[in-house]
Design an enzyme around this catalytic site. Structure first.
Site, mmCIF file in Angstrom:
data_model
loop_
_atom_site.group_PDB
_atom_site.id
_atom_site.type_symbol
_atom_site.label_atom_id
_atom_site.label_comp_id
_atom_site.label_asym_id
_atom_site.label_seq_id
_atom_site.Cartn_x
_atom_site.Cartn_y
_atom_site.Cartn_z
ATOM 1 N N GLY A 208 -1.233 8.463 3.627
ATOM 2 C CA GLY A 208 -1.291 7.047 4.012
ATOM 3 C C GLY A 208 -1.820 6.913 5.423
ATOM 4 C CG ASN A 209 -3.875 3.906 6.787
ATOM 5 O OD1 ASN A 209 -3.392 2.851 7.160
ATOM 6 N ND2 ASN A 209 -4.675 3.983 5.722
#
Ligand code: CTP
Length: 400
Positions: A208-209
């Site tokens: 993810g980020n």
């Protein structure tokens, strides 16, 4: 523009309260319906009688009307107003507003108001410059309130500097632009992607980020404020919006976001792709939790669909697409390349080099590069203010 508009004016304890009389006079002259709420301290500076006479309405101050057993319903007042204007807004009231205190009728009305709130600070220069005042103001702006900035000039203390309340004419002109801008997107459908995407590695892990989704949510809110019907497709975020004309679809992966965006795009007039979509995903998702081994782990990644590029390919005349670019070198040239390669009409260039800008922050600093305008740089501001500026430019472009 102001004729028939319901303006609730909040007056607080500041020497600039005398200007509230002129403000009421100008609003009434513009045929607005005006009601005034005063904080207890405001009464030290201006009489309720003056403001009641000018506004042609009783002035409200306490939660109850003396011993009459009647109470002043702050929720009704908040719902009545098309705009709440707090002028002058003292440092004390701003601090209470920023922190959700509601120990007087004006503050309770502010907390329950659904309309746009404007505040015009007025205070001495050192109070204005104080870190806590500035932090409170940033917080209030991040909640979607609009400031009519104080001016530089001679102050009641005899000092000279910032802190003098904006002139009533300027406040009226801000209200004028607010009401003339509202509803310029009535009948339009907007699609906004927001937040990160999570690409599953196994049932408990993902790639993810750090995108918070704040920018996309602020854009969706601003579109709705301008009358558009909004479909917000969001990756995993903590954020929520409760606005009747915003529908939120929550997704996890880029594939899910892509599917929904492709489905709704044909009926969309404006698409803003603000999601931080993961460029890659694991080639396969393990069906069971991956056990650790001593030899390390290699995960093969494959490309995700490019939502913006795919929408750009099927974009028809009359549709308007906006993208974001995060660049660290040759910023403008790279952003312009992306504008063309993804068939955007406008691209928002984010510079990660700027402190306070980008992921997770409440503020951002961007350059808007449109096919129809010269690039426009927007200095460090709240994401809600940037969203307002962006939507303003989109409106100008589509009406050009
Ligand atoms: N975008 C998208 N789908 C993707 C990747 C990006 O819709 N799979 C959109 C983003 O929402 C954004 C724009 O495309 O509007 C960003 O393009 P991208 O090429 O990813 O630019 P950067 O993130 O700046 O990365 P890079 O420079 O590495 O290409």
């Amino acid at each position: 523009m102001l004729a028939g508009k319901r303006i609730l004016l909040g007056v607080t304890g500041s020497i600039a309260a005398y200007k509230a009389a002129v403000l009421v006079r100008l609003l009434v002259k513009a045929q607005a319906e005006v009601k005034v709420v005063m904080t207890p301290a405001a009464g030290d500076f201006i009489t309720p009688l003056t403001l009641a006479t000018l506004s042609k309405n009783p002035v409200l101050s306490g939660f109850t009307n003396g011993n009459s057993g009647q109470w002043n319903n702050h929720v009704e007042l908040g719902l009545w107003a098309d705009a709440l204007v707090i002028a002058p807004a003292s440092a004390n009231t701003l601090a209470k507003m920023a922190n959700g205190l509601c120990d007087n009728l004006l503050l309770a009305t502010y907390l329950s108001a659904r309309c746009k709130v404007f505040f015009a600070p007025a205070m001495d220069l050192d109070m204005w410059q104080h870190g806590s005042t500035q932090a409170n103001i940033n917080k209030l702006i991040s909640y979607g309130n609009e400031m009519v900035s104080p001016e530089y000039g001679e102050l009641a203390s005899g000092l000279t500097g910032n802190g003098r309340m904006a002139e009533p004419e300027q406040i009226v002109s801000r209200l004028h632009s607010f009401f003339s801008a509202a509803n310029r997107l009535a009948g339009k459908k907007a699609l906004v992607t927001a937040g990160p995407t999570y690409e599953a590695i196994d049932p408990v892990r993902f790639i993810g980020n750090n995108s918070s989704g704040k920018m996309g949510f602020a854009i969706a809110e601003e579109f709705a404020r301008q009358g558009a019907e909004v479909h917000l497709i969001s990756g995993p975020t903590q954020l929520d919006l409760h606005i009747p004309n915003v529908k939120i679809s929550r997704v996890k992966s880029a594939d899910e976001m892509h599917r929904l965006a492709m489905r709704y795009f044909p009926e969309t007039d404006i698409a803003v792709l603000s999601a931080a979509v993961a460029d890659f995903k694991p080639a396969t998702m393990a069906t069971q939790k991956i056990k650790k081994t001593d030899t390390g782990l290699t995960i093969q990644l494959v490309k995700n669909p490019d939502i913006a590029a795919d929408l750009g390919k099927i974009k028809k005349d009359g549709q308007y697409n906006v993208g974001f670019a995060l660049e660290t070198e040759n910023e403008q040239a790279n952003a312009e390349k992306k504008l063309l390669s993804k068939n955007f009409d406008l691209i928002v260039l984010n510079s990660l080099n700027d402190p306070g800008a980008g992921f997770g922050h409440d503020t951002n600093q961007v350059t808007l590069i449109s096919r129809k305008h010269e690039p426009k740089k927007i200095s460090l501001r709240g994401k809600k203010e940037i969203a307002a500026e962006l939507v303003k430019i989109i409106i100008e472009d589509i009406h050009a």
